[in-house]
Design a protein around this motif. Sequence first.
Motif, PDB file in Angstrom:
ATOM      1  N   ASP A 220       0.854  -1.178  -0.031  1.00 24.25           N
ATOM      2  CA  ASP A 220      -0.042  -0.163   0.006  1.00 24.25           C
ATOM      3  C   ASP A 220       0.842   1.445  -0.018  1.00 24.25           C
ATOM      4  OD1 ASP A 220      -1.961  -1.561   0.107  1.00 24.25           O
ATOM      5  OD2 ASP A 220      -2.584  -1.185   2.144  1.00 24.25           O
ATOM      6  N   ALA A 221       2.147   1.196   0.690  1.00 27.96           N
ATOM      7  CA  ALA A 221       2.931   2.388   0.644  1.00 27.96           C
ATOM      8  C   ALA A 221       4.000   2.335  -0.525  1.00 27.96           C
ATOM      9  CB  ALA A 221       3.754   2.475   1.914  1.00 27.96           C
ATOM     10  N   THR A 222       3.808   1.643  -1.553  1.00 22.05           N
ATOM     11  CA  THR A 222       4.588   1.556  -2.959  1.00 22.05           C
ATOM     12  C   THR A 222       4.117   1.881  -3.902  1.00 22.05           C
ATOM     13  OG1 THR A 222       5.961  -0.240  -1.776  1.00 22.05           O
ATOM     14  CG2 THR A 222       6.256   0.357  -4.127  1.00 22.05           C
ATOM     15  N   PHE A 223       4.579   3.237  -4.619  1.00 20.36           N
ATOM     16  CA  PHE A 223       4.073   3.964  -6.163  1.00 20.36           C
ATOM     17  C   PHE A 223       5.092   3.871  -6.900  1.00 20.36           C
ATOM     18  CE2 PHE A 223       1.945   5.282  -1.850  1.00 20.36           C
ATOM     19  CZ  PHE A 223       0.757   5.130  -2.225  1.00 20.36           C
ATOM     20  N   CYS A 224       4.598   3.546  -8.231  1.00 24.76           N
ATOM     21  CA  CYS A 224       5.534   3.356  -9.088  1.00 24.76           C
ATOM     22  C   CYS A 224       5.571   4.917 -10.045  1.00 24.76           C
ATOM     23  CB  CYS A 224       5.396   2.148  -9.939  1.00 24.76           C
ATOM     24  SG  CYS A 224       5.794   0.690  -9.067  1.00 24.76           S
ATOM     25  N   PRO A 225       6.689   5.522 -10.559  1.00 28.82           N
ATOM     26  CA  PRO A 225       6.484   6.530 -11.327  1.00 28.82           C
ATOM     27  C   PRO A 225       6.145   6.118 -12.724  1.00 28.82           C
ATOM     28  CG  PRO A 225       8.843   6.195 -10.557  1.00 28.82           C
ATOM     29  CD  PRO A 225       7.946   5.428  -9.888  1.00 28.82           C
ATOM     30  N   ARG A 226       5.294   7.119 -13.512  1.00 24.45           N
ATOM     31  CA  ARG A 226       5.097   6.720 -14.734  1.00 24.45           C
ATOM     32  C   ARG A 226       5.481   8.186 -15.322  1.00 24.45           C
ATOM     33  NH1 ARG A 226       6.199   1.810 -13.688  1.00 24.45           N
ATOM     34  NH2 ARG A 226       4.533   0.696 -12.850  1.00 24.45           N
ATOM     35  N   SER A 227       6.247   8.333 -16.713  1.00 27.26           N
ATOM     36  CA  SER A 227       6.392   9.379 -17.231  1.00 27.26           C
ATOM     37  C   SER A 227       5.068   9.862 -17.710  1.00 27.26           C
ATOM     38  CB  SER A 227       7.347   9.237 -18.547  1.00 27.26           C
ATOM     39  OG  SER A 227       8.678   8.654 -17.737  1.00 27.26           O
ATOM     40  N   LEU A 228       5.190  11.181 -18.072  1.00 27.83           N
ATOM     41  CA  LEU A 228       3.618  11.903 -18.690  1.00 27.83           C
ATOM     42  C   LEU A 228       4.461  12.856 -19.767  1.00 27.83           C
ATOM     43  CD1 LEU A 228       1.831  12.715 -15.405  1.00 27.83           C
ATOM     44  CD2 LEU A 228       1.594  11.052 -17.163  1.00 27.83           C
ATOM     45  N   ALA A 229       3.473  13.435 -20.602  1.00 24.06           N
ATOM     46  CA  ALA A 229       3.903  14.402 -21.647  1.00 24.06           C
ATOM     47  C   ALA A 229       4.685  15.409 -20.856  1.00 24.06           C
ATOM     48  CB  ALA A 229       2.531  14.885 -22.186  1.00 24.06           C
ATOM     49  N   HIS A 230       4.428  15.955 -19.606  1.00 23.22           N
ATOM     50  CA  HIS A 230       5.266  16.987 -19.168  1.00 23.22           C
ATOM     51  C   HIS A 230       6.566  16.191 -18.715  1.00 23.22           C
ATOM     52  CE1 HIS A 230       1.668  19.506 -18.770  1.00 23.22           C
ATOM     53  NE2 HIS A 230       1.227  18.325 -18.524  1.00 23.22           N
ATOM     54  N   SER A 231       7.770  16.889 -19.371  1.00 26.53           N
ATOM     55  CA  SER A 231       9.125  16.212 -19.075  1.00 26.53           C
ATOM     56  C   SER A 231       9.416  16.274 -17.688  1.00 26.53           C
ATOM     57  CB  SER A 231      10.258  17.077 -19.868  1.00 26.53           C
ATOM     58  OG  SER A 231      10.152  18.506 -19.173  1.00 26.53           O
ATOM     59  N   ASP A 232       9.036  17.159 -16.767  1.00 25.86           N
ATOM     60  CA  ASP A 232       9.334  16.997 -15.279  1.00 25.86           C
ATOM     61  C   ASP A 232       8.034  16.566 -14.476  1.00 25.86           C
ATOM     62  OD1 ASP A 232       7.769  19.141 -15.851  1.00 25.86           O
ATOM     63  OD2 ASP A 232       8.799  20.339 -14.527  1.00 25.86           O
ATOM     64  N   ALA A 233       7.002  15.871 -14.891  1.00 26.36           N
ATOM     65  CA  ALA A 233       6.021  15.534 -14.254  1.00 26.36           C
ATOM     66  C   ALA A 233       5.813  14.059 -14.288  1.00 26.36           C
ATOM     67  CB  ALA A 233       4.830  16.057 -15.033  1.00 26.36           C
ATOM     68  N   ILE A 234       5.099  13.411 -13.287  1.00 24.69           N
ATOM     69  CA  ILE A 234       4.936  11.921 -13.215  1.00 24.69           C
ATOM     70  C   ILE A 234       3.606  11.528 -12.817  1.00 24.69           C
ATOM     71  CG2 ILE A 234       7.623  11.283 -12.870  1.00 24.69           C
ATOM     72  CD1 ILE A 234       6.771  11.081  -9.801  1.00 24.69           C
ATOM     73  N   ALA A 235       3.268  10.353 -13.056  1.00 25.39           N
ATOM     74  CA  ALA A 235       1.980   9.744 -12.411  1.00 25.39           C
ATOM     75  C   ALA A 235       2.516   8.884 -11.720  1.00 25.39           C
ATOM     76  CB  ALA A 235       0.929   9.460 -13.299  1.00 25.39           C
ATOM     77  N   LEU A 236       1.855   8.526 -10.357  1.00 26.41           N
ATOM     78  CA  LEU A 236       2.171   7.517  -9.283  1.00 26.41           C
ATOM     79  C   LEU A 236       1.093   6.396  -9.319  1.00 26.41           C
ATOM     80  CD1 LEU A 236       3.429  10.183  -6.675  1.00 26.41           C
ATOM     81  CD2 LEU A 236       4.701   8.454  -7.994  1.00 26.41           C
ATOM     82  N   GLU A 237       1.375   5.243  -9.722  1.00 22.51           N
ATOM     83  CA  GLU A 237       0.661   3.961  -9.981  1.00 22.51           C
ATOM     84  C   GLU A 237       0.966   3.009  -8.756  1.00 22.51           C
ATOM     85  OE1 GLU A 237      -0.113   0.642 -13.304  1.00 22.51           O
ATOM     86  OE2 GLU A 237       1.376   1.538 -13.327  1.00 22.51           O
ATOM     87  N   SER A 238      -0.237   2.369  -8.344  1.00 20.80           N
ATOM     88  CA  SER A 238      -0.110   1.781  -6.956  1.00 20.80           C
ATOM     89  C   SER A 238       0.470   0.450  -7.554  1.00 20.80           C
ATOM     90  CB  SER A 238      -1.608   1.471  -6.247  1.00 20.80           C
ATOM     91  OG  SER A 238      -1.443   0.300  -5.692  1.00 20.80           O
TER      92      SER A 238
END
Length: 282
Positions: A220-238
Amino acid sequence: MPESTSPPPQQPWENNWSPDTSRVPGTRRLWLAGGLAMATIVGCVTAVAVMDARPDGVSPKSAPPAPTGGATIPGLISFASPSATGTATPPGKSGLSSAQPSGTTSGKPSPTPITSTPPKSPAPGTTSSNDPKPPTSSATWRFVNSVNYPDRYWRVSDGRVTLDTITSSSARQDATFELVKGLADSSCYSFVTADGDYLRHREFVLRAEDHDGSSLFRQDATFCPRSLAHSDAIALESVNYPGRFLRHQNFRLRLDPYEHHGQYYADAAFRLVTDVARTGNE
Protein backbone atom coordinates in the motif's frame (compact mmCIF):
# COMPACT_ATOMS: atom_id res chain seq x y z
CA MET A 1 -124.57 -53.59 -54.09
CA PRO A 2 -121.43 -55.28 -55.22
CA GLU A 3 -118.25 -54.07 -53.42
CA SER A 4 -115.77 -52.34 -55.77
CA THR A 5 -112.15 -53.23 -55.40
CA SER A 6 -109.05 -51.73 -57.17
CA PRO A 7 -107.09 -54.04 -59.32
CA PRO A 8 -103.87 -55.26 -57.84
CA PRO A 9 -100.70 -53.60 -59.06
CA GLN A 10 -99.15 -55.21 -62.02
CA GLN A 11 -95.64 -56.58 -61.81
CA PRO A 12 -93.09 -55.69 -64.49
CA TRP A 13 -93.11 -59.11 -66.00
CA GLU A 14 -96.82 -58.79 -66.49
CA ASN A 15 -96.16 -55.99 -69.03
CA ASN A 16 -93.40 -57.92 -70.73
CA TRP A 17 -90.67 -55.64 -69.15
CA SER A 18 -87.60 -56.90 -67.38
CA PRO A 19 -84.56 -55.00 -65.86
CA ASP A 20 -81.41 -54.61 -67.99
CA THR A 21 -78.77 -56.70 -66.24
CA SER A 22 -76.08 -56.16 -68.90
CA ARG A 23 -74.98 -52.67 -67.54
CA VAL A 24 -73.53 -51.91 -64.14
CA PRO A 25 -75.62 -49.28 -62.30
CA GLY A 26 -74.07 -45.71 -62.43
CA THR A 27 -71.82 -46.37 -65.45
CA ARG A 28 -73.14 -43.31 -67.31
CA ARG A 29 -72.19 -40.96 -64.46
CA LEU A 30 -68.67 -42.37 -64.31
CA TRP A 31 -68.16 -41.80 -68.01
CA LEU A 32 -69.38 -38.21 -67.74
CA ALA A 33 -67.06 -37.47 -64.77
CA GLY A 34 -64.07 -39.00 -66.56
CA GLY A 35 -64.71 -36.98 -69.70
CA LEU A 36 -64.97 -33.74 -67.72
CA ALA A 37 -61.67 -34.44 -65.88
CA MET A 38 -59.88 -35.20 -69.15
CA ALA A 39 -61.18 -31.98 -70.73
CA THR A 40 -59.92 -29.99 -67.72
CA ILE A 41 -56.42 -31.49 -67.93
CA VAL A 42 -56.19 -30.86 -71.68
CA GLY A 43 -57.29 -27.23 -71.17
CA CYS A 44 -54.62 -26.58 -68.48
CA VAL A 45 -51.84 -28.10 -70.58
CA THR A 46 -52.90 -26.01 -73.56
CA ALA A 47 -52.94 -22.79 -71.49
CA VAL A 48 -49.42 -23.43 -70.14
CA ALA A 49 -48.10 -24.12 -73.62
CA VAL A 50 -49.61 -20.90 -74.94
CA MET A 51 -48.15 -18.80 -72.12
CA ASP A 52 -44.63 -20.20 -72.61
CA ALA A 53 -44.66 -19.77 -76.36
CA ARG A 54 -43.18 -16.55 -77.84
CA PRO A 55 -44.55 -15.07 -81.05
CA ASP A 56 -42.24 -15.29 -84.02
CA GLY A 57 -40.17 -12.17 -84.60
CA VAL A 58 -40.58 -10.87 -81.06
CA SER A 59 -37.33 -10.85 -78.98
CA PRO A 60 -37.32 -10.93 -75.20
CA LYS A 61 -37.04 -7.63 -73.33
CA SER A 62 -33.45 -6.42 -73.42
CA ALA A 63 -31.57 -6.35 -70.10
CA PRO A 64 -30.26 -2.95 -68.98
CA PRO A 65 -26.64 -2.30 -69.92
CA ALA A 66 -24.04 -3.07 -67.26
CA PRO A 67 -22.83 0.05 -65.38
CA THR A 68 -19.37 1.27 -66.24
CA GLY A 69 -16.85 3.50 -64.53
CA GLY A 70 -17.72 2.28 -61.02
CA ALA A 71 -21.38 3.48 -61.29
CA THR A 72 -24.17 1.45 -59.77
CA ILE A 73 -27.78 1.02 -60.66
CA PRO A 74 -29.99 3.28 -58.50
CA GLY A 75 -31.81 1.42 -55.77
CA LEU A 76 -29.41 -1.51 -55.71
CA ILE A 77 -26.58 -2.28 -53.31
CA SER A 78 -23.37 -3.03 -55.14
CA PHE A 79 -21.03 -5.67 -53.77
CA ALA A 80 -18.52 -5.30 -56.59
CA SER A 81 -14.87 -4.67 -55.76
CA PRO A 82 -13.84 -1.02 -56.08
CA SER A 83 -11.99 -0.09 -59.22
CA ALA A 84 -8.32 0.78 -59.11
CA THR A 85 -9.09 4.32 -60.22
CA GLY A 86 -11.68 4.93 -57.50
CA THR A 87 -11.33 7.28 -54.56
CA ALA A 88 -8.53 6.36 -52.20
CA THR A 89 -9.54 5.00 -48.79
CA PRO A 90 -8.86 7.56 -46.05
CA PRO A 91 -6.31 6.55 -43.44
CA GLY A 92 -7.58 5.10 -40.17
CA LYS A 93 -8.48 1.81 -38.56
CA SER A 94 -9.87 -0.63 -41.11
CA GLY A 95 -10.22 2.28 -43.53
CA LEU A 96 -13.46 3.29 -41.80
CA SER A 97 -12.37 6.34 -39.83
CA SER A 98 -11.97 9.64 -41.57
CA ALA A 99 -8.59 11.22 -42.01
CA GLN A 100 -7.46 13.32 -39.08
CA PRO A 101 -6.59 16.95 -39.85
CA SER A 102 -3.09 18.07 -39.12
CA GLY A 103 -1.44 21.42 -38.87
CA THR A 104 -4.14 24.07 -39.01
CA THR A 105 -7.91 24.09 -39.39
CA SER A 106 -9.62 27.02 -41.08
CA GLY A 107 -6.44 29.03 -40.81
CA LYS A 108 -6.20 28.54 -37.02
CA PRO A 109 -3.76 26.16 -35.33
CA SER A 110 -5.48 23.17 -33.77
CA PRO A 111 -5.08 22.83 -29.99
CA THR A 112 -2.75 20.15 -28.70
CA PRO A 113 -4.62 17.53 -26.61
CA ILE A 114 -3.38 16.93 -23.11
CA THR A 115 -3.03 13.21 -23.66
CA SER A 116 -4.46 10.35 -25.65
CA THR A 117 -2.97 7.36 -23.83
CA PRO A 118 -2.67 6.40 -20.16
CA PRO A 119 0.70 6.65 -18.42
CA LYS A 120 3.01 3.86 -19.44
CA SER A 121 3.02 0.90 -17.03
CA PRO A 122 5.91 -1.54 -17.57
CA ALA A 123 5.91 -5.02 -16.16
CA PRO A 124 6.23 -5.22 -12.36
CA GLY A 125 9.83 -5.04 -11.21
CA THR A 126 11.08 -3.41 -14.40
CA THR A 127 11.61 0.19 -15.43
CA SER A 128 11.62 1.88 -18.80
CA SER A 129 14.45 4.15 -19.92
CA ASN A 130 11.91 6.98 -20.01
CA ASP A 131 10.63 6.39 -16.47
CA PRO A 132 11.94 8.40 -13.51
CA LYS A 133 14.71 6.61 -11.65
CA PRO A 134 14.28 5.53 -8.01
CA PRO A 135 16.12 7.60 -5.39
CA THR A 136 19.77 6.69 -4.94
CA SER A 137 20.05 8.22 -1.48
CA SER A 138 18.17 7.26 1.66
CA ALA A 139 17.72 10.95 2.57
CA THR A 140 16.13 12.60 -0.49
CA TRP A 141 13.64 15.20 0.75
CA ARG A 142 11.03 16.43 -1.68
CA PHE A 143 7.84 18.42 -1.98
CA VAL A 144 5.13 17.02 -4.26
CA ASN A 145 3.68 19.80 -6.40
CA SER A 146 0.43 19.64 -8.39
CA VAL A 147 0.72 20.38 -12.11
CA ASN A 148 -2.71 21.96 -12.54
CA TYR A 149 -2.54 23.75 -9.16
CA PRO A 150 1.11 24.89 -9.13
CA ASP A 151 0.69 26.80 -5.84
CA ARG A 152 -0.47 23.67 -3.96
CA TYR A 153 1.51 20.74 -2.53
CA TRP A 154 0.90 17.46 -0.77
CA ARG A 155 0.49 18.05 2.94
CA VAL A 156 -0.42 15.74 5.82
CA SER A 157 -3.46 17.05 7.66
CA ASP A 158 -5.22 15.04 10.38
CA GLY A 159 -3.61 11.84 9.11
CA ARG A 160 -4.73 12.32 5.50
CA VAL A 161 -2.91 13.87 2.56
CA THR A 162 -4.44 17.00 1.10
CA LEU A 163 -3.43 19.50 -1.57
CA ASP A 164 -2.72 22.79 0.20
CA THR A 165 -0.85 26.03 -0.15
CA ILE A 166 2.22 26.38 2.08
CA THR A 167 1.90 29.56 4.14
CA SER A 168 3.76 28.71 7.35
CA SER A 169 6.78 26.80 8.62
CA SER A 170 4.57 24.15 10.21
CA ALA A 171 2.74 23.64 6.90
CA ARG A 172 6.12 23.40 5.19
CA GLN A 173 7.17 20.61 7.56
CA ASP A 174 3.89 18.75 6.96
CA ALA A 175 4.53 18.97 3.20
CA THR A 176 8.10 17.65 3.30
CA PHE A 177 8.62 13.97 2.49
CA GLU A 178 11.64 11.73 2.37
CA LEU A 179 11.73 9.93 -0.95
CA VAL A 180 12.98 6.34 -0.45
CA LYS A 181 13.02 3.17 -2.49
CA GLY A 182 9.69 1.40 -2.57
CA LEU A 183 9.02 -0.95 0.33
CA ALA A 184 7.51 -3.58 -2.00
CA ASP A 185 9.48 -2.74 -5.18
CA SER A 186 12.88 -1.04 -5.13
CA SER A 187 12.28 0.41 -8.60
CA CYS A 188 9.36 2.44 -7.23
CA TYR A 189 8.86 5.08 -4.51
CA SER A 190 7.76 5.24 -0.91
CA PHE A 191 7.18 8.53 0.94
CA VAL A 192 8.15 9.07 4.59
CA THR A 193 6.91 12.05 6.62
CA ALA A 194 9.08 14.15 8.93
CA ASP A 195 7.53 12.18 11.84
CA GLY A 196 8.63 8.83 10.38
CA ASP A 197 5.22 7.72 9.10
CA TYR A 198 4.71 6.33 5.60
CA LEU A 199 2.16 7.44 3.05
CA ARG A 200 -0.06 4.50 2.16
CA HIS A 201 -3.48 4.06 0.58
CA ARG A 202 -6.24 2.54 2.68
CA GLU A 203 -9.78 2.36 1.32
CA PHE A 204 -8.21 4.14 -1.71
CA VAL A 205 -7.48 7.26 0.36
CA LEU A 206 -3.85 8.41 0.86
CA ARG A 207 -2.93 8.55 4.54
CA ALA A 208 0.13 8.87 6.78
CA GLU A 209 0.46 5.84 9.08
CA ASP A 210 3.09 4.05 11.12
CA HIS A 211 4.71 1.09 9.41
CA ASP A 212 3.18 -2.06 10.91
CA GLY A 213 5.64 -4.42 9.17
CA SER A 214 2.99 -6.26 7.18
CA SER A 215 3.28 -7.20 3.52
CA LEU A 216 0.01 -5.38 2.80
CA PHE A 217 1.37 -2.17 4.30
CA ARG A 218 4.52 -2.38 2.18
CA GLN A 219 2.43 -2.76 -0.98
CA ASP A 220 0.00 0.00 0.00
CA ALA A 221 2.96 2.35 0.60
CA THR A 222 4.69 1.69 -2.75
CA PHE A 223 3.98 3.80 -5.84
CA CYS A 224 5.65 3.47 -9.22
CA PRO A 225 6.44 6.66 -11.20
CA ARG A 226 5.19 6.80 -14.78
CA SER A 227 6.34 9.33 -17.37
CA LEU A 228 3.87 11.90 -18.69
CA ALA A 229 3.86 14.41 -21.52
CA HIS A 230 5.34 17.01 -19.17
CA SER A 231 9.07 16.29 -19.03
CA ASP A 232 9.31 16.95 -15.29
CA ALA A 233 5.92 15.53 -14.24
CA ILE A 234 5.03 11.99 -13.26
CA ALA A 235 1.99 9.90 -12.40
CA LEU A 236 2.19 7.55 -9.41
CA GLU A 237 0.69 4.10 -9.94
CA SER A 238 -0.13 1.72 -7.10
CA VAL A 239 2.06 -1.38 -7.06
CA ASN A 240 -0.73 -3.63 -5.78
CA TYR A 241 -3.53 -2.00 -7.81
CA PRO A 242 -2.11 -1.66 -11.35
CA GLY A 243 -4.11 0.83 -13.38
CA ARG A 244 -4.94 2.99 -10.36
CA PHE A 245 -3.07 6.27 -9.92
CA LEU A 246 -2.87 8.87 -7.18
CA ARG A 247 -4.92 11.94 -8.07
CA HIS A 248 -6.36 14.86 -6.16
CA GLN A 249 -10.10 15.31 -5.99
CA ASN A 250 -11.60 18.12 -3.94
CA PHE A 251 -7.97 18.71 -2.87
CA ARG A 252 -7.74 15.25 -1.26
CA LEU A 253 -5.39 12.55 -2.55
CA ARG A 254 -7.06 9.34 -3.69
CA LEU A 255 -6.18 6.20 -5.62
CA ASP A 256 -8.51 6.10 -8.62
CA PRO A 257 -8.60 3.95 -11.79
CA TYR A 258 -7.34 5.66 -14.92
CA GLU A 259 -9.93 7.60 -16.91
CA HIS A 260 -9.38 8.70 -20.48
CA HIS A 261 -9.97 12.44 -20.22
CA GLY A 262 -7.87 15.53 -19.67
CA GLN A 263 -9.19 16.37 -16.20
CA TYR A 264 -8.01 13.06 -14.75
CA TYR A 265 -4.69 13.41 -16.50
CA ALA A 266 -4.12 16.87 -15.01
CA ASP A 267 -5.24 15.80 -11.51
CA ALA A 268 -2.83 12.84 -11.56
CA ALA A 269 0.25 14.80 -12.72
CA PHE A 270 2.77 15.83 -10.05
CA ARG A 271 6.29 17.21 -9.83
CA LEU A 272 8.88 16.26 -7.20
CA VAL A 273 10.56 19.56 -6.29
CA THR A 274 13.23 20.53 -3.78
CA ASP A 275 11.52 23.69 -2.56
CA VAL A 276 8.14 25.41 -2.44
CA ALA A 277 7.14 28.68 -4.02
CA ARG A 278 7.64 31.55 -1.62
CA THR A 279 4.52 33.39 -0.45
CA GLY A 280 4.09 36.71 1.29
CA ASN A 281 2.74 35.09 4.44
CA GLU A 282 5.67 32.74 5.00
